[in-house]
Design a protein around this motif. Structure first.
Motif, short mmCIF file in Angstrom:
data_model
loop_
_atom_site.label_atom_id
_atom_site.label_comp_id
_atom_site.label_asym_id
_atom_site.label_seq_id
_atom_site.Cartn_x
_atom_site.Cartn_y
_atom_site.Cartn_z
N VAL A 7 62.16 2.53 92.94
CA VAL A 7 61.44 2.71 91.68
C VAL A 7 62.41 3.22 90.62
N SER A 8 62.37 2.63 89.45
CA SER A 8 63.28 3.04 88.37
C SER A 8 62.59 2.86 87.03
N GLY A 9 63.27 3.31 85.96
CA GLY A 9 62.75 3.09 84.62
C GLY A 9 62.75 4.32 83.76
N ARG A 10 62.36 5.44 84.33
CA ARG A 10 62.33 6.70 83.59
C ARG A 10 62.02 7.79 84.57
N THR A 11 62.07 9.02 84.08
CA THR A 11 61.71 10.15 84.94
C THR A 11 60.23 10.08 85.27
N PHE A 12 59.91 10.28 86.53
CA PHE A 12 58.52 10.20 86.94
C PHE A 12 58.33 11.00 88.21
N ALA A 13 57.07 11.19 88.55
CA ALA A 13 56.71 11.82 89.82
C ALA A 13 55.71 10.91 90.49
N ALA A 14 56.11 10.32 91.58
CA ALA A 14 55.22 9.42 92.31
C ALA A 14 54.41 10.24 93.31
N TYR A 15 53.19 10.57 92.93
CA TYR A 15 52.38 11.41 93.80
C TYR A 15 52.09 10.74 95.13
N ILE A 16 51.92 9.43 95.09
CA ILE A 16 51.72 8.67 96.32
C ILE A 16 52.57 7.40 96.23
N MET A 17 53.21 7.06 97.31
CA MET A 17 53.87 5.77 97.42
C MET A 17 53.27 5.07 98.63
N GLY A 18 52.90 3.84 98.44
CA GLY A 18 52.19 3.14 99.51
C GLY A 18 52.68 1.73 99.70
N TRP A 19 52.31 1.17 100.82
CA TRP A 19 52.59 -0.23 101.13
C TRP A 19 51.28 -0.95 101.40
N PHE A 20 51.11 -2.07 100.77
CA PHE A 20 49.99 -2.97 101.00
C PHE A 20 50.57 -4.32 101.41
N ARG A 21 49.73 -5.17 101.98
CA ARG A 21 50.20 -6.51 102.33
C ARG A 21 49.10 -7.53 102.07
N GLN A 22 49.55 -8.75 101.86
CA GLN A 22 48.60 -9.83 101.62
C GLN A 22 49.05 -11.07 102.38
N PHE A 65 45.61 -2.36 102.73
CA PHE A 65 46.44 -1.15 102.85
C PHE A 65 47.18 -1.16 104.18
N VAL A 66 48.41 -0.68 104.16
CA VAL A 66 49.21 -0.58 105.38
C VAL A 66 49.60 0.87 105.66
N ALA A 67 50.20 1.53 104.68
CA ALA A 67 50.67 2.90 104.89
C ALA A 67 50.91 3.55 103.54
N ALA A 68 50.84 4.89 103.52
CA ALA A 68 51.12 5.63 102.29
C ALA A 68 51.62 7.01 102.63
N ILE A 69 52.34 7.60 101.67
CA ILE A 69 52.92 8.92 101.86
C ILE A 69 52.84 9.69 100.56
N GLU A 111 53.42 0.13 96.27
CA GLU A 111 52.54 0.60 95.19
C GLU A 111 52.85 2.07 94.91
N VAL A 112 52.76 2.44 93.64
CA VAL A 112 53.13 3.79 93.22
C VAL A 112 52.00 4.38 92.39
N ARG A 113 51.64 5.61 92.73
CA ARG A 113 50.66 6.32 91.91
C ARG A 113 51.39 7.40 91.13
N GLU A 114 51.33 7.35 89.81
CA GLU A 114 51.95 8.35 88.96
C GLU A 114 50.92 9.31 88.39
N HIS A 162 43.02 0.48 93.75
CA HIS A 162 42.83 0.86 92.36
C HIS A 162 43.35 2.27 92.06
N GLU A 163 43.73 3.02 93.08
CA GLU A 163 44.26 4.36 92.86
C GLU A 163 45.75 4.33 92.49
N TYR A 164 46.36 3.18 92.54
CA TYR A 164 47.79 3.06 92.25
C TYR A 164 48.01 2.51 90.84
N ASP A 165 49.18 2.83 90.28
CA ASP A 165 49.46 2.49 88.89
C ASP A 165 50.50 1.38 88.73
N TYR A 166 51.43 1.29 89.64
CA TYR A 166 52.51 0.30 89.53
C TYR A 166 52.72 -0.36 90.89
#
Length: 131
Positions: A24-39, A47-51, A97-100, A116-120
């Motif tokens: 993840v890049s672009g600017r300073t941020f705090a990713a409260y949750i980072m997750g993996w989904f699959r299709q 949903f697969v996993a999140a931390i 997926e990233v939740r900020e 829908h809880e994720y932002d990017y």
């Protein structure tokens, strides 16, 4: 705007392993949750996993428990998904997926599995497992 880039996908035989990386890049941020989904083709994204930020909270899809492991390196703004004992049914495009948005600790686990809880999210990386 954040940029999310997945890598590490590929083709493996059943029983093999892959390690996915989410950068993840672009600017300073705090990713409260980072997750993996699959299709998978013809299916909904799942949903697969999140931390959580501190890794105090981790959640997995039941069918991958014991085989997949999620981790993150906050200094590198990166998350990983180690996938072992892969099966043909794991074939899919995997998305990071990233939740900020700020989230209260009490709501973290409940939110992890909800798209829908994720932002990017990124463009995805293809994982193909052959039998």
């Amino acid at each position: 705007q954040l940029q999310v880039v997945e890598s590490g996908g590929g083709s493996v035989q059943s029983g093999g392993s892959l390690r996915l990386t989410c950068a993840v890049s672009g600017r300073t941020f705090a990713a409260y949750i980072m997750g993996w989904f699959r299709q998978a083709p013809g299916k909904e994204r799942e949903f697969v996993a999140a931390i959580s930020w501190s890794a105090n909270h981790v959640k997995y899809l039941d069918s991958v428990k014991g085989r997949f492991s999620i981790s993150r390196d906050n200094d590198k703004n990166t998350a990983y998904l180690q996938m072992n004992s892969l099966k043909p049914e794991n074939t899919a495009v995997y998305f990071c997926e990233v939740r900020e948005r700020v989230i209260t600790p009490a709501n973290i686990v409940a939110s992890m599995g909800l798209k829908h809880e994720y932002d990017y999210w990124g463009q995805g990386t293809q994982v193909t497992v052959s039998s």
